[in-house]
Design a protein around this motif. Structure first.
Motif, PDB file in Angstrom:
ATOM      1  N   PRO A  31      44.578  25.259 -59.187  1.00  0.00           N
ATOM      2  CA  PRO A  31      43.557  26.288 -58.963  1.00  0.00           C
ATOM      3  C   PRO A  31      42.472  26.212 -60.040  1.00  0.00           C
ATOM      4  N   LEU A  32      41.223  26.245 -59.636  1.00  0.00           N
ATOM      5  CA  LEU A  32      40.143  26.149 -60.613  1.00  0.00           C
ATOM      6  C   LEU A  32      40.108  27.387 -61.503  1.00  0.00           C
ATOM      7  N   VAL A  33      40.555  28.514 -60.977  1.00  0.00           N
ATOM      8  CA  VAL A  33      40.559  29.743 -61.763  1.00  0.00           C
ATOM      9  C   VAL A  33      41.675  29.758 -62.796  1.00  0.00           C
ATOM     10  N   GLY A  34      42.620  28.814 -62.659  1.00  0.00           N
ATOM     11  CA  GLY A  34      43.762  28.744 -63.572  1.00  0.00           C
ATOM     12  C   GLY A  34      45.051  29.058 -62.852  1.00  0.00           C
ATOM     13  N   GLY A  35      46.138  28.452 -63.292  1.00  0.00           N
ATOM     14  CA  GLY A  35      47.431  28.683 -62.662  1.00  0.00           C
ATOM     15  C   GLY A  35      48.210  27.398 -62.531  1.00  0.00           C
ATOM     16  N   ASP A  36      49.385  27.484 -61.924  1.00  0.00           N
ATOM     17  CA  ASP A  36      50.264  26.328 -61.785  1.00  0.00           C
ATOM     18  C   ASP A  36      49.683  25.315 -60.807  1.00  0.00           C
ATOM     19  N   ALA A  37      49.783  24.054 -61.143  1.00  0.00           N
ATOM     20  CA  ALA A  37      49.398  22.988 -60.231  1.00  0.00           C
ATOM     21  C   ALA A  37      50.470  22.837 -59.156  1.00  0.00           C
ATOM     22  N   PHE A  38      50.074  22.292 -58.011  1.00  0.00           N
ATOM     23  CA  PHE A  38      51.028  22.076 -56.919  1.00  0.00           C
ATOM     24  C   PHE A  38      50.609  20.831 -56.155  1.00  0.00           C
ATOM     25  N   ASP A  39      51.517  20.322 -55.324  1.00  0.00           N
ATOM     26  CA  ASP A  39      51.253  19.082 -54.614  1.00  0.00           C
ATOM     27  C   ASP A  39      50.772  19.360 -53.199  1.00  0.00           C
ATOM     28  N   GLY A  40      50.091  18.385 -52.631  1.00  0.00           N
ATOM     29  CA  GLY A  40      49.610  18.452 -51.263  1.00  0.00           C
ATOM     30  C   GLY A  40      49.681  17.074 -50.628  1.00  0.00           C
ATOM     31  N   VAL A  41      49.497  17.043 -49.311  1.00  0.00           N
ATOM     32  CA  VAL A  41      49.572  15.790 -48.549  1.00  0.00           C
ATOM     33  C   VAL A  41      48.290  15.651 -47.732  1.00  0.00           C
ATOM     34  N   VAL A  42      47.703  14.462 -47.741  1.00  0.00           N
ATOM     35  CA  VAL A  42      46.496  14.208 -46.958  1.00  0.00           C
ATOM     36  C   VAL A  42      46.870  14.242 -45.474  1.00  0.00           C
ATOM     37  N   GLU A  43      46.248  15.151 -44.748  1.00  0.00           N
ATOM     38  CA  GLU A  43      46.547  15.312 -43.324  1.00  0.00           C
ATOM     39  C   GLU A  43      45.671  14.399 -42.472  1.00  0.00           C
ATOM     40  N   THR A  44      44.369  14.368 -42.747  1.00  0.00           N
ATOM     41  CA  THR A  44      43.450  13.519 -42.002  1.00  0.00           C
ATOM     42  C   THR A  44      42.196  13.316 -42.836  1.00  0.00           C
ATOM     43  N   PHE A  45      41.317  12.403 -42.398  1.00  0.00           N
ATOM     44  CA  PHE A  45      40.101  12.149 -43.167  1.00  0.00           C
ATOM     45  C   PHE A  45      39.033  11.572 -42.250  1.00  0.00           C
ATOM     46  N   ASP A  46      37.800  11.623 -42.714  1.00  0.00           N
ATOM     47  CA  ASP A  46      36.649  11.043 -42.032  1.00  0.00           C
ATOM     48  C   ASP A  46      35.872  10.262 -43.091  1.00  0.00           C
ATOM     49  N   MET A  47      36.100   8.958 -43.137  1.00  0.00           N
ATOM     50  CA  MET A  47      35.509   8.136 -44.182  1.00  0.00           C
ATOM     51  C   MET A  47      33.987   8.100 -44.070  1.00  0.00           C
ATOM     52  N   ASP A  48      33.454   8.037 -42.846  1.00  0.00           N
ATOM     53  CA  ASP A  48      32.006   7.948 -42.658  1.00  0.00           C
ATOM     54  C   ASP A  48      31.285   9.171 -43.218  1.00  0.00           C
ATOM     55  N   HIS A  49      31.880  10.347 -43.021  1.00  0.00           N
ATOM     56  CA  HIS A  49      31.244  11.584 -43.485  1.00  0.00           C
ATOM     57  C   HIS A  49      31.842  12.082 -44.799  1.00  0.00           C
ATOM     58  N   ASP A  50      32.689  11.276 -45.421  1.00  0.00           N
ATOM     59  CA  ASP A  50      33.225  11.579 -46.755  1.00  0.00           C
ATOM     60  C   ASP A  50      33.962  12.913 -46.783  1.00  0.00           C
ATOM     61  N   LEU A  51      34.913  13.072 -45.865  1.00  0.00           N
ATOM     62  CA  LEU A  51      35.693  14.306 -45.776  1.00  0.00           C
ATOM     63  C   LEU A  51      37.181  13.978 -45.727  1.00  0.00           C
ATOM     64  N   ALA A  52      37.997  14.852 -46.297  1.00  0.00           N
ATOM     65  CA  ALA A  52      39.453  14.733 -46.203  1.00  0.00           C
ATOM     66  C   ALA A  52      40.049  16.133 -46.140  1.00  0.00           C
TER      67      ALA A  52
END
Length: 551
Positions: free
Chosen positions: A71-92
């Protein structure tokens, strides 16, 4: 599983000292060593968006790759998994079982933004300095669009402070915090002709990517064109569909702020609620309209009328506490603009008292109706239908407050007035006599009243499933987790538990370790300790609905 280094970085807690005016929906992407590399933001609970090139640099730019988020505001880090992406439009899109404290407040299409619109981009910057800078606000303006390689349409903003590390951050309008793009890249031209220019991914493309992801709630998706606003469906009613067609005709000519478009959207939302029997959908439509009316026309009678409809339909959808808070904010503005005796003011006061009762505080509602009814009598007359209706609501609240005999007496007197004024066969007269029987026979004793019991004059809505969280009603502070805890505490109070104040929660009754009641005790005591950090809305809900006071 994450590698050992990443597990270590995800277990650490970022300590933020001093003020941190950062939206709770912002996060930062960490590399294997826990060093921030990019920015992300939460679009729905557990669903985050960032720039694809940020993940690709970390060798995580494919579906199924695991990354670490903090969290940018501060707090514990946690993990995530990439679900999908759009390379052409630079999104994930990233999926996580953990949530950031808040979700973005709203969306608008990138292509509809006027050049010069003030924007802000908040992210984690890489600064060539011996100090570490956790976040930075980069202010700037919209600067139009650009077409890259003949196929990729991008937004363009001008900001001299958009730095490396901020890629993936939402581009937000300053005045209403609505997202209008995702920061992709700062353009550094060798000839300096495009100095201070940054490319942004359009929300239109983000909407397309999220629409293909199972599990993202539909009402959380970016509204990328007029169709998102209309959301017309056959069961909304024939009139709503016709109004939607009229709006489609006017929209290309007038745009978002056109008079015919705004009026049409209000009529459309009204018919969705009344004819389509979808009060929550109507409330969501009005929430977007409130923001646009305020932007286009400022504070005034027309905007106040839309705010009133937003609160009304939110209450009709069963989100009474949130609706009562909206009225708490609206009524002073109405009084300032029209005077305390204006009928719109009296109507708003009547609805607020009703929603306060339905949210679990009938005693307070009785006090409000006792003060309101003389004003109705003086302005409209004692036997005006609105005055009679207010008395009907008052009687219901008296009964719900534990005085069934007094409620029956009030309804007996009121039934005579209804019969004399509206006739013995009028629907209102029938309802009052039914309520009279309800309290005289003892049917109102024991179990708490349902939402319908507090709304005896309302239509019965059947076309929507009830939702735990009310969308769009107070987006700037609204943490999904906070709303869930509040809703659970409210439910405990309704079923007759001892949730009437933190002292009685914690001390009056032994708790089973790990039980829901013990969890709510902890949460409520935390609210007391952190009272000064709560928003006005949160403080009001805790005091007026749950009876919780600061320490």
């Amino acid at each position: 599983m994450l590698g050992a280094d990443c597990i270590g970085s995800c277990m650490r807690r970022a300590e933020v000292t001093g003020p941190a005016p950062v939206p709770g929906y912002l996060g930062r992407i960490l590399d294997l060593h826990g060093v921030p590399f990019g920015t992300c933001f939460q679009v729905a609970p557990g669903w985050l968006v960032t720039a694809w090139h940020v993940l690709n640099h970390l060798k995580a730019g494919v579906a199924g790759a695991q990354i670490c988020i903090e969290p940018l505001v501060g707090g514990d880090a946690f993990d995530g998994v990439v679900e999908t992406f759009d390379m052409d439009h630079d999104l994930a899109v990233i999926r996580s079982h953990r949530e950031l404290p808040a979700t973005v407040s709203g969306w608008l299409p990138t292509d509809t933004q006027s050049p010069g619109t003030p924007i802000v981009i908040t992210g984690t910057p890489k600064v060539d300095d011996r100090h570490e800078y956790r976040f930075l606000d980069a202010y700037g303006t919209c600067a139009g669009n650009v077409l890259r390689d003949g196929t990729v349409s991008l937004g363009r903003v001008e900001s001299g402070a958009a730095l490396p590390g901020m890629s993936g951050a939402p581009v937000r309008r300053v005045h209403d915090d609505r997202v209008i793009g995702v920061l992709s890249a700062r353009y550094n031209s060798p000839d300096k002709w495009l100095r201070n220019v940054a490319w942004t991914t359009r929300t239109e493309n983000l909407a397309q990517l999220l629409a293909g992801v199972r599990g993202v709630p539909a009402d959380m998706l970016p509204r990328h064109d007029i169709e998102w606003i209309l959301q017309s469906e056959p069961d909304d009613g024939a009139m709503a569909l016709q109004i939607a067609e009229d709006i489609r005709t006017w929209f290309p000519i007038q745009g978002w702020g056109g008079k015919n478009v705004l009026i049409g959207r209000s009529n459309h939302a009204q018919h969705v609620g009344q004819t389509g029997k979808k009060p929550l959908k109507a409330a969501t439509l009005y929430a977007g309209l409130v923001q646009d009316m305020t932007l286009m026309h400022g504070e005034g009678a027309e905007t106040f009328a839309i705010r009133h409809q937003h609160a009304y339909w939110l209450g009709e959808a069963g989100h009474a506490a949130e609706a009562a808070w909206l009225y708490e904010c609206l009524i002073p503005s109405l009084i300032s603009a029209a005077g305390a005796d204006d009928v719109t003011v009296l109507t708003a006061r009547k609805r607020q008292a009703l929603d306060i009762a339905a949210s679990g505080n009938p005693d307070r509602a009785v006090e409000l109706y006792t003060a309101l009814i003389p004003d109705f009598d003086r302005v409209l007359g004692r036997e005006h239908p609105d005055s009679l209706e207010a008395r009907g609501y008052q009687a219901q609240c008296v009964g719900a407050a534990g005085k069934p005999q007094r409620a029956a007496e009030l309804l007996t007197t009121l039934a005579a007035s209804f019969t004399r004024t509206l006739g013995s066969t009028h629907a209102g007269t029938f309802i009052i006599k039914r309520l009279q029987d309800f309290w005289e026979t003892g049917k109102g004793s024991g179990a708490p009243l349902s939402w319908a019991d507090f709304h005896p004059f309302s239509v019965s809505y059947t076309n929507e499933q009830p939702q735990e969280i009310a969308p769009d009603w107070s987006p700037k502070w609204s943490s999904v987790q906070w709303q869930r805890c509040f809703r659970r505490a409210q439910a405990q109070r309704r079923i007759g538990s001892d949730l009437t104040g933190v002292q009685s929660y914690s001390l009056a009754t032994p708790r089973t370790p790990g039980s829901e009641s013990e969890e709510l005790d902890t949460w409520l005591m935390q609210q007391q300790r952190d009272w000064d950090e709560l928003s006005d809305a949160q403080q009001w809900l805790l005091q007026k609905v749950l009876g919780v006071e600061p320490l």
